[in-house]
Design a protein around this motif. Structure first.
Motif, short mmCIF file in Angstrom:
data_model
loop_
_atom_site.label_atom_id
_atom_site.label_comp_id
_atom_site.label_asym_id
_atom_site.label_seq_id
_atom_site.Cartn_x
_atom_site.Cartn_y
_atom_site.Cartn_z
N SER A 110 0.84 -1.19 0.00
CA SER A 110 0.00 0.00 0.00
C SER A 110 0.87 1.25 0.00
O SER A 110 1.95 1.25 0.61
N TYR A 115 -2.60 2.66 6.53
CA TYR A 115 -3.40 1.48 6.20
C TYR A 115 -2.72 0.19 6.63
O TYR A 115 -3.33 -0.66 7.28
N CYS A 160 -9.32 -1.12 -3.91
CA CYS A 160 -9.91 -0.49 -2.72
C CYS A 160 -9.48 -1.23 -1.46
O CYS A 160 -8.95 -2.35 -1.50
N GLU A 161 -9.74 -0.60 -0.32
CA GLU A 161 -9.43 -1.22 0.96
C GLU A 161 -10.30 -2.47 1.14
O GLU A 161 -11.39 -2.57 0.60
N ILE A 170 -9.56 6.47 5.86
CA ILE A 170 -8.41 5.79 6.47
C ILE A 170 -7.21 6.72 6.51
O ILE A 170 -6.62 6.97 7.55
N ASN A 176 -9.67 5.68 -0.20
CA ASN A 176 -9.88 4.27 0.13
C ASN A 176 -9.96 3.38 -1.12
O ASN A 176 -9.69 2.18 -1.05
N ILE A 179 -6.09 2.29 -2.28
CA ILE A 179 -5.17 2.15 -1.16
C ILE A 179 -4.49 0.78 -1.10
O ILE A 179 -3.55 0.58 -0.33
N GLU A 180 -4.94 -0.18 -1.90
CA GLU A 180 -4.28 -1.49 -1.96
C GLU A 180 -3.69 -1.72 -3.34
O GLU A 180 -4.35 -1.50 -4.35
#
Length: 237
Positions: A110, A115, A160-161, A170, A176, A179-180
């Motif tokens: 990330s 996060y 997304c998260e 976050i 969000n 974020i990944e």
């Protein structure tokens, strides 16, 4: 990141310090130390992802190669949380593809250290008095996160998260929905950091020590319910 008890971690990190750490680039990120607001504008090419100050963390820099800045030109900074029992094996061998693949096969990271500091990714370890040492002089809880570099061409997914935060913000700097990241492992069981063709490399170890459980830090508000009136301070020495 952790390998056995806290004292063992300290001893093994000292050994690594003699051979692969780069103390010139160690940093404490906070007001009064190394600190900035917004995306860092220092003229260095860190790819297409802005680099925000990882406030509250102490960085131990790794010596990756002699021409590091040339090698990672255009490579983004990202973070990978880890369990204490996995830490040393990751630092010495590399990263494995994720077992839980919400966004598909690959290595998960990330651009947000906020996060990956969630306990699902970065284990929170309570420090006993017997485990305190010159490595960790004060504080009651510790977390470790790996600072990594990845070239955008190896980033397969920006997703997304997956922690159920829903509409809760976050990280105020990173949406969000992005974020990944999923990094291509190039069909390898382990991506070796020492491989010159590695899709991701580890450039530093981030450590956060606190005097109370980090769930009580303001930036951890999105973790869920917590007792009111509790406070938490970050310890740097």
């Amino acid at each position: 990141m952790f390998m056995g008890d806290i004292l063992s971690c300290a001893n093994k990190t000292k050994i690594r310090n003699e051979i692969k750490l780069h103390p010139q680039y160690n940093r404490i990120y906070d007001r009064g130390h190394t600190y900035w607001t917004g995306a860092l504008q220092d003229g260095r090419d860190r790819g297409d992802s802005p680099y925000y100050c990882p406030v509250g963390w102490k960085r131990y820099s790794f010596h990756v190669c002699d021409n590091f800045h040339e090698k990672v030109k255009g490579w983004c900074i990202c973070y990978h949380g880890t369990k204490f029992s996995f830490g040393l094996s990751i630092l010495l061998s590399g990263l494995k593809p994720a077992a839980v693949i919400a966004h598909g096969q690959g290595i998960y990271a990330s651009p947000s250290i906020i996060y990956v500091s969630h306990p699902r990714y970065s284990e929170v370890r309570e420090i006993s008095l017997s485990e305190q040492s010159s490595f960790i002089k004060r504080g009651k809880y510790v977390q470790f996160v790996l600072e990594c570099r990845v070239h955008p061409k190896y980033r397969k997914v920006i997703g997304c998260e997956t922690l159920g935060a829903d509409n809760t913000i976050i990280d105020p700097n990173i949406n969000n929905k992005i974020i990944e990241w999923v990094i291509d492992n190039n069909n390898k069981d382990i991506v070796d950091f020492n491989d010159p063709d590695a899709s991701i490399i580890c450039s530093g170890l981030m450590m956060r020590v606190t005097d109370n459980h980090p769930m009580f830090l303001p930036e951890s508000h999105w973790w869920g319910q917590r007792a009111s009136g509790q406070k938490c301070n970050i310890i740097y020495d």
